[in-house]
Design an enzyme around this catalytic site. Structure first.
Site, PDB file in Angstrom:
ATOM      1  N   LYS A 167      27.979 -12.900  61.289  1.00 50.52           N
ATOM      2  CA  LYS A 167      26.592 -13.220  60.969  1.00 50.52           C
ATOM      3  C   LYS A 167      26.388 -14.727  60.967  1.00 50.52           C
ATOM      4  O   LYS A 167      27.337 -15.476  60.735  1.00 50.52           O
ATOM      5  CB  LYS A 167      26.264 -12.702  59.552  1.00 50.52           C
ATOM      6  CG  LYS A 167      26.086 -11.209  59.442  1.00 50.52           C
ATOM      7  CD  LYS A 167      25.709 -10.846  58.005  1.00 50.52           C
ATOM      8  CE  LYS A 167      25.593  -9.349  57.833  1.00 50.52           C
ATOM      9  NZ  LYS A 167      24.486  -8.741  58.570  1.00 50.52           N
ATOM     10  N   ARG A 177      27.103   2.174  58.809  1.00 53.52           N
ATOM     11  CA  ARG A 177      26.980   3.560  59.285  1.00 53.52           C
ATOM     12  C   ARG A 177      28.351   4.156  59.600  1.00 53.52           C
ATOM     13  O   ARG A 177      28.515   5.368  59.575  1.00 53.52           O
ATOM     14  CB  ARG A 177      26.060   3.581  60.512  1.00 53.52           C
ATOM     15  CG  ARG A 177      26.592   2.803  61.677  1.00 53.52           C
ATOM     16  CD  ARG A 177      25.519   2.523  62.701  1.00 53.52           C
ATOM     17  NE  ARG A 177      24.610   1.458  62.275  1.00 53.52           N
ATOM     18  CZ  ARG A 177      23.561   1.056  62.983  1.00 53.52           C
ATOM     19  NH1 ARG A 177      23.268   1.643  64.115  1.00 53.52           N
ATOM     20  NH2 ARG A 177      22.790   0.067  62.537  1.00 53.52           N
TER      21      ARG A 177
HETATM   22  N1  BES Z   1      24.241  -5.044  55.645  1.00 49.10           N
HETATM   23  C1  BES Z   1      23.524  -5.206  56.856  1.00 49.10           C
HETATM   24  C2  BES Z   1      22.059  -4.845  56.735  1.00 49.10           C
HETATM   25  C3  BES Z   1      21.212  -5.716  55.838  1.00 49.10           C
HETATM   26  C4  BES Z   1      20.498  -6.758  56.387  1.00 49.10           C
HETATM   27  C5  BES Z   1      21.088  -5.464  54.500  1.00 49.10           C
HETATM   28  C6  BES Z   1      19.695  -7.541  55.586  1.00 49.10           C
HETATM   29  C7  BES Z   1      20.289  -6.245  53.702  1.00 49.10           C
HETATM   30  C8  BES Z   1      19.589  -7.284  54.240  1.00 49.10           C
HETATM   31  C9  BES Z   1      24.120  -4.318  57.938  1.00 49.10           C
HETATM   32  O1  BES Z   1      25.481  -4.107  57.861  1.00 49.10           O
HETATM   33  C10 BES Z   1      23.873  -5.003  59.239  1.00 49.10           C
HETATM   34  O2  BES Z   1      24.407  -6.057  59.442  1.00 49.10           O
HETATM   35  N2  BES Z   1      23.068  -4.375  60.085  1.00 49.10           N
HETATM   36  C11 BES Z   1      22.734  -4.896  61.365  1.00 49.10           C
HETATM   37  C12 BES Z   1      22.861  -3.798  62.378  1.00 49.10           C
HETATM   38  C13 BES Z   1      22.804  -4.260  63.794  1.00 49.10           C
HETATM   39  C14 BES Z   1      24.010  -5.100  64.137  1.00 49.10           C
HETATM   40  C15 BES Z   1      22.703  -3.060  64.698  1.00 49.10           C
HETATM   41  C16 BES Z   1      21.311  -5.416  61.296  1.00 49.10           C
HETATM   42  O3  BES Z   1      20.483  -4.792  60.626  1.00 49.10           O
HETATM   43  O4  BES Z   1      21.040  -6.462  61.860  1.00 49.10           O
HETATM   44 MN    MN Z   2      26.621  -5.613  58.817  1.00 49.73          MN
END
Ligand code: BES
Ligand code: MN
Ligand code: ZN
Length: 591
Positions: A280, A354
């Protein structure tokens, strides 16, 4: 520490404390609600030499909802400060409104460094004692354990004298107790969510679950990394293996004597989500310590369930891992097996939630629940869709959707249903495995839900709840603090509560304590009653297969969960599974 709460039918102007907060309905003339009716404001104006009346006039205070005036009493009543809080039309207040009012009072007390709060409750809210107490405990919540020296709060709200204008209800104590139990569960979920990730990692999250189980006298099983590999939870392994802190899985169970329904809750417990190799950006990464809020909710919920003892069997499953980049991390392009047996092509290691949920759902379904609910801080897309104060949820049938919607409404938590759009399923087609685990950017919350649905097997009723927005507050909202909120726990409790009443209604079971403490059953309870009735046959058939009076969990074979004996054996060591189900692990030397 829980607050020391007392309740009496007495005018708040007669009670002593450090701060007095009085709720008032819309005012008529002269600072009274209605002619000849006792008011929470009675006695204050005279004691203050007319100052309250003058302020009400000057500030045009009408008692509208959330209108507030605050004044220093200069010692003319038995508290240093008086806050008058408008409630508008008392008959129209929802459970959430009442909770928010009490939370604001508790926050005002803490802001004033008050240890004893006098809370004036207008007529008509006597039967909302549980929500009032929930609000007090939830509003008083602060996460201060790492503050030292001057930063440590010097005083903390410890006592509340609730002053009712109306009569004290007969079951006041039960309602107060239930409110404190519920709030303690939500606050536990908040505490876990707020813990920094160097302190809270899978093993310590499992320890916290053990403590919560002990506190509530419920059963707990913890599967360590070895057990996770042995059982074939390959997706949980994949996500967690890149961290020094290896994954863990927790199963909490509450089994009452003759349950008519069985509900399983699953929570995402990513104790820190760096994104893994698909790392990230730095901005906001620290927020990802809250990425275990779904798991925290399950632990908090199960703690409450063990204490309120509803007439429903409830299981809580937590999948915990840390998502880190490392030489041993899983990679985009990898193909992994799963507990379900399906193979999964990894697209983006930041879509880790997921994956661990897929194995947790496959485990949960082996318990044969009537209803399976997962909750997770799953997608940024859900936050884009619904903002920071509302969860998005999905249900696999209409009766379950109605039931969940009714539970959310009763709880006051903002939850919005999203659709399982079938055409988005194409996005999960993979060339190298049974499934890809991510789809397009657009509709990202929906494709995540569709992926999860692949792992629920034959479970008839399933809800997926994406709490990514409200689980981590960017500011104080209603009864929620900034930071970890525990959003979801109240809805899940309401769901269990409704199932418990429906079961009590369908069979001859006595009303459980949780039912006594909750709000009245609404018309909307019908679908679950039907579902419960439909299920009773199946459930009792299943129960009769268990030893009579079996306690402490479902029958052994299901409690141990499925083992991945079929399907693609893809994982760290392809084909290394021994016939006994044991897996040879390559002894990777770690630094
Ligand atoms: N934990 C994150 C989702 C999240 C984002 C929670 C912001 C709370 C606040 C999750 O693991 C994630 O990174 N999801 C990605 C998925 C994508 C790579 C398909 C996302 O939502 O960007
Ligand atoms: Mn994630
Ligand atoms: Zn995540």
């Amino acid at each position: 520490m829980p607050l020391k709460i007392s309740v009496r039918s007495v005018l708040p102007s007669r009670e002593a404390g450090d701060i007095i907060v009085v709720g008032t309905p819309l005012l008529g003339g002269g600072g009274r609600s209605k002619k000849n009716q006792r008011s929470t404001l009675d006695g204050f104006d005279r004691a203050l030499g007319g100052a309250l009346g003058r302020l009400i006039k000057k500030e045009e205070f009408k008692g509208k909802k959330d209108q507030q005036i605050s004044l220093s009493t200069l010692g003319r009543v038995k508290a240093d400060r008086l806050i008058v809080h408008g409630l508008g039309d008392v008959a129209k207040l929802t459970a959430g409104d009442v909770r928010t009012f009490a939370a604001k009072a508790a926050r005002a007390a803490n802001a004033d460094k008050a240890k004893r709060l006098v809370l004036g409750i207008p007529e008509g809210l006597e039967d909302r004692l549980r929500e009032i107490v929930e609000g007090l405990e939830l509003g008083a919540y602060r996460f201060t354990k790492y503050l030292t020296g001057d930063r440590r709060p010097k005083a903390e709200l410890a006592q509340v004298a609730i002053c009712l204008v109306g009569e004290v209800p007969k079951d006041a104590k039960e309602r107060i107790d239930a409110g404190q139990i519920v709030a303690a569960g939500v606050n536990l979920a908040r505490d876990l969510s707020n813990e920094p990730p160097n302190v809270l990692y899978p093993d310590t999250l499992a320890d916290a679950a053990r403590n919560a189980a002990k506190d509530a006298n419920i059963k707990v099983q913890v599967f360590d990394y070895k057990e996770i590999q042995k059982r074939g939870m390959k997706l949980l392994q994949a996500v967690g293996q890149g961290s020094e802190h290896k994954p863990a899985m927790v199963h909490l169970s509450y089994v009452p004597p003759n349950p008519k329904r069985r509900i399983a809750f699953v929570g995402k417990g990513i104790t820190f989500d760096s994104g893994g190799l698909s790392i990230k950006p730095a901005a906001g990464m620290g927020e990802m310590k809250h990425d275990m809020s779904g798991a925290a909710n399950v632990v908090g919920l199960m703690n409450v369930i063990g204490k309120l003892k509803p007439d429903v069997e409830v299981h809580g499953i937590v999948a915990a891992a840390e998502n880190m980049p490392d030489g041993n991390s899983y990679r985009p392009g990898d193909v992994w097996g799963s507990l379900d047996g399906k193979s999964v092509e990894i697209i983006n290691t930041d879509a880790e939630g997921r994956l661990i949920l897929a194995d947790a759902l496959a485990y949960a379904r082996s318990l044969e629940p009537d209803l399976l609910v997962d909750n997770a801080t799953l997608t940024g897309a859900c936050v884009v869709a619904l903002g920071n104060s509302c969860s998005g949820w999905y249900a696999n049938n209409e009766a379950t959707a109605e039931e969940f919607a009714a539970a959310a409404k009763a709880s006051g938590e903002q939850m919005w249903r999203l659709p399982l759009l079938e055409d988005l399923k194409d996005q999960l087609k993979s060339d190298s495995a049974d499934l890809k685990h991510t789809g397009d950017r657009w509709g990202g919350s929906i494709s995540a839900a569709l992926f999860l649905r692949e792992f629920i097997g034959n479970v008839p009723n399933w809800v997926h709840c994406d709490i990514a927005g409200p689980a981590m507050g960017d500011r104080i909202r209603g009864w929620d603090p900034k930071g970890g909120t525990g959003h979801g726990v109240l809805t899940f409790l309401a769901l269990v509560d409704r199932a418990s009443r429906a079961a009590a209604g369908a069979g001859a079971a006595p009303a459980p304590s949780v039912a006594k403490a909750g709000p009245p059953v609404e018309e909307g309870a019908a679908p679950i009653a039907k579902t419960a009735a439909r299920k009773t046959k199946k459930a009792s058939a299943r129960k009769s297969a268990q030893p009579a009076g079996a306690k402490g969990g479902p029958k052994k074979s299901t409690a141990e969960g499925p083992r991945a004996t079929k399907g693609a054996d893809v994982g760290p060591d392809v084909g290394a599974r021994e016939p006994q189900g044991r897996t040879k692990t390559s002894a990777r030397k770690r630094r």
